[in-house]
Design an enzyme around this catalytic site. Sequence first.
Site, PDB file in Angstrom:
ATOM      1  N   GLU A 109      21.228 -10.951  18.242  1.00  0.00           N
ATOM      2  CA  GLU A 109      21.356  -9.582  17.755  1.00  0.00           C
ATOM      3  C   GLU A 109      20.113  -9.180  16.962  1.00  0.00           C
ATOM      4  OE1 GLU A 109      25.209  -9.098  15.697  1.00  0.00           O
ATOM      5  OE2 GLU A 109      25.612 -11.148  16.344  1.00  0.00           O
ATOM      6  N   LYS A 111      17.840  -8.040  13.845  1.00  0.00           N
ATOM      7  CA  LYS A 111      17.809  -8.294  12.398  1.00  0.00           C
ATOM      8  C   LYS A 111      17.230  -7.061  11.715  1.00  0.00           C
ATOM      9  CE  LYS A 111      16.083 -11.521   8.915  1.00  0.00           C
ATOM     10  NZ  LYS A 111      15.447 -10.484   8.082  1.00  0.00           N
ATOM     11  N   ASP A 113      16.059  -4.327   8.810  1.00  0.00           N
ATOM     12  CA  ASP A 113      15.323  -4.351   7.551  1.00  0.00           C
ATOM     13  C   ASP A 113      16.005  -3.371   6.607  1.00  0.00           C
ATOM     14  OD1 ASP A 113      13.442  -5.215   5.824  1.00  0.00           O
ATOM     15  OD2 ASP A 113      11.798  -4.026   6.636  1.00  0.00           O
ATOM     16  N   TYR A 218      27.867  -6.176  11.867  1.00  0.00           N
ATOM     17  CA  TYR A 218      27.676  -7.309  12.761  1.00  0.00           C
ATOM     18  C   TYR A 218      28.520  -8.533  12.409  1.00  0.00           C
ATOM     19  CZ  TYR A 218      24.360  -8.109   8.930  1.00  0.00           C
ATOM     20  OH  TYR A 218      23.780  -8.231   7.698  1.00  0.00           O
ATOM     21  N   LYS A 306      11.791 -14.522  13.064  1.00  0.00           N
ATOM     22  CA  LYS A 306      10.957 -13.468  12.477  1.00  0.00           C
ATOM     23  C   LYS A 306       9.829 -13.111  13.443  1.00  0.00           C
ATOM     24  CE  LYS A 306      11.493 -12.043   8.893  1.00  0.00           C
ATOM     25  NZ  LYS A 306      11.182 -12.445   7.524  1.00  0.00           N
ATOM     26  N   CYS A 400     -19.564  -2.095 -14.202  1.00  0.00           N
ATOM     27  CA  CYS A 400     -18.136  -1.786 -14.209  1.00  0.00           C
ATOM     28  C   CYS A 400     -17.951  -0.289 -13.961  1.00  0.00           C
ATOM     29  CB  CYS A 400     -17.507  -2.178 -15.543  1.00  0.00           C
ATOM     30  SG  CYS A 400     -15.781  -1.655 -15.710  1.00  0.00           S
ATOM     31  N   CYS A 403     -16.247   1.239 -17.559  1.00  0.00           N
ATOM     32  CA  CYS A 403     -16.970   1.303 -18.843  1.00  0.00           C
ATOM     33  C   CYS A 403     -18.485   1.220 -18.697  1.00  0.00           C
ATOM     34  CB  CYS A 403     -16.474   0.196 -19.776  1.00  0.00           C
ATOM     35  SG  CYS A 403     -16.965  -1.469 -19.249  1.00  0.00           S
ATOM     36  N   CYS A 418     -15.841  -7.831 -15.403  1.00  0.00           N
ATOM     37  CA  CYS A 418     -16.331  -7.000 -16.504  1.00  0.00           C
ATOM     38  C   CYS A 418     -15.999  -7.771 -17.767  1.00  0.00           C
ATOM     39  CB  CYS A 418     -15.619  -5.635 -16.512  1.00  0.00           C
ATOM     40  SG  CYS A 418     -15.938  -4.684 -18.019  1.00  0.00           S
ATOM     41  N   CYS A 423     -13.020  -2.674 -22.553  1.00  0.00           N
ATOM     42  CA  CYS A 423     -12.993  -1.807 -21.376  1.00  0.00           C
ATOM     43  C   CYS A 423     -11.586  -1.197 -21.244  1.00  0.00           C
ATOM     44  CB  CYS A 423     -13.325  -2.611 -20.120  1.00  0.00           C
ATOM     45  SG  CYS A 423     -13.161  -1.671 -18.588  1.00  0.00           S
TER      46      CYS A 423
END
Length: 666
Positions: A109, A111, A113, A218, A306, A400, A403, A418, A423
């Site tokens: 069957e 699966k 989500d 199911y 899967k 960075c 800063c 950094c 910062c």
Amino acid sequence: MNEQQRIEELRKLLEKYSIEYYVYDKPSVSDQEYDRLMQELMALEEKHPELYDPNSPSQRIIGAVLDGFEKVEHQTQMLSLGNVFNYEEIQAFVERIQESVKDAEFVVECKYDGLAMALLYDNGRFTRAITRGDGFVGEDVSNNIRTIGSIPMYIEETRHIEIRGEVYMPKKSFEELNAKQEKEGKALFANPRNAAAGSIRQLDSSICAQRKLDAYWYYFQNAADFGITSQEEALEKMEQLHFRVNPLRKVCRNTAQIWDFIQSIHEQREELPYEIDGMVIKLNSLPDQARLGSTAKAPRYATAYKFPAQEVQTRLKDITITVGRTGKITPNAVLEPVRVAGTTVSAAQLHNEDMIASKDLRIGDIVVVRKAGEIIPEVVSSIKERRDGTQKPYAFPKECPVCGSKLVRLEGESAHYCINQDCPARVVESMIHFASRDAMDIDSLGDKKIEQLHEFGFLNSIEDIYFLKNHREALLEKRGYQVKSVDHMLETIEESKKQPLGVLLYGLGIRQVGKKAAMILAHHFGTMENLRNTTLEELVQIRDIGQITAESILAFFQEEKNRHLIQVLQEQGLNMEQEKEKIHASRFSNKTVVLTGTLEHYTRTEAKKILESLGANVAGSVSKKTDYVIYGTAAGSKLEKARNLGVALMSEEEFVQEVSNALEEN
């Protein structure tokens, strides 16, 4: 016919029409006729409030607001499934079943989500819907489940029934919801599963009703009470009772048939109106299912295959930079939005300069994108043959972006940093980490809340969190800050002071000190004072604390700013001690142990805690330094690697006996 009889007749008619529309997609009346009957029913119910029925079709569209969800214990544990990932692993599962079951058949069957759910019916009426929760205790979300049109409120069966399945958000509903969120300037949902889970946990059921959820069922929990002897027969019985059961299923007798059916569904996957992330393989015979039973977490008679990670192509529009709490610089891919494994992806982390160089990524490239583990987007490669001369090599920044400080790449590391501790980006990220679930677990201080409080000027360092109580009145003047929410935030901050030393150490964000290392340090030294006064020689003698980590710990405590932070936190009443755990002497003392396979007597977490109480260091991977590998059923590559390396092996039964012996001796 009196009005009470008319109400009952209308409820039956509208229920029938809902099932025709939502379950079978074969409406026998027009939308206008349905709406006319619904209006008549609602008018009669308003006239006769004494005839109120929570299962009435009218209640699907009338919102109710709850203060919270009631915790409910499942009559039978809701188990999760083990996973297989290829033909060989499916074959191993099938052969294991065939050793115990002659002429075994399997039902394959989809699966989904979504969100696992249990429905309960008594005397032909829907009585309760319970989320899976931890498998033993879930939450009563009946009000929200009533808003799903395909779920029957009345069935032609008076005996007690429990049906289990998955509530999900169809792809179309997900796209409509995110379009609405974007229009209203709200955060988008990451995927349909998160959207479904968030909808089911809405305290206002009218919001859930707007989300247009659906469900497939199911599992007939008490099918044996009805003389049902197979999974396929159980599914057919559920269909007869008008539960929505997916027709995409097949009874198979061997691995080849199972594999062929899985591949045929995989090819259809993108065209399906709902998300699936694999296929479930179940032994068809219910008596044999009962005989095989389950481990602590998963049934022995079923497993989930899967699907492999889906790869798609899109354009790399840009590369942007973020600054983490430790000052670590992380480049991120800005992608043309593309749908991958059920969600729209527009960004992916690129980790460091070396990754960009090794994959030869250029701005404007067509790149291959997938989701690692079906969750985290990643750029796999660039497609060089698609270049047309407009692509530009990426120049990694030398300063960075927040800063302007010069970036530093430390010897032996692939990341840039950094090193300016003031910062603004580092300050905010350090507070977010400190309050996070894995650290001090101040659930009222989420990322956005901390950023906002920083903008207000209330939070500029970790210690400021514990002085927010002094700004209560000022906070109440801010838009969106009500008495109840502000007081809850201050209460959770106060509660966090009780966290043990190991949690606090992790929250402080010491470079190279993760959650595990923080707990090791806390248990070894016992108090913050002992740790502050340690030496390099003592640190490197501790298992799993290497030279680089030791130097980082010493450097942290040598900085005046950090010493001041710890002093202030101590003055504010934070716990600076770790309760000593009793360690039992055993053959595992000071040994590195790896767990693999499915354990029957313990969950993986329980086994890990037991081993640690016996003095073991539990590792996640096998190496030459591993002393023991403890294996359960369906053990895979770790067991094979241990054999190749000559690592001592121990079955779960031997482990259980060893634990018993150790506890008796102590």
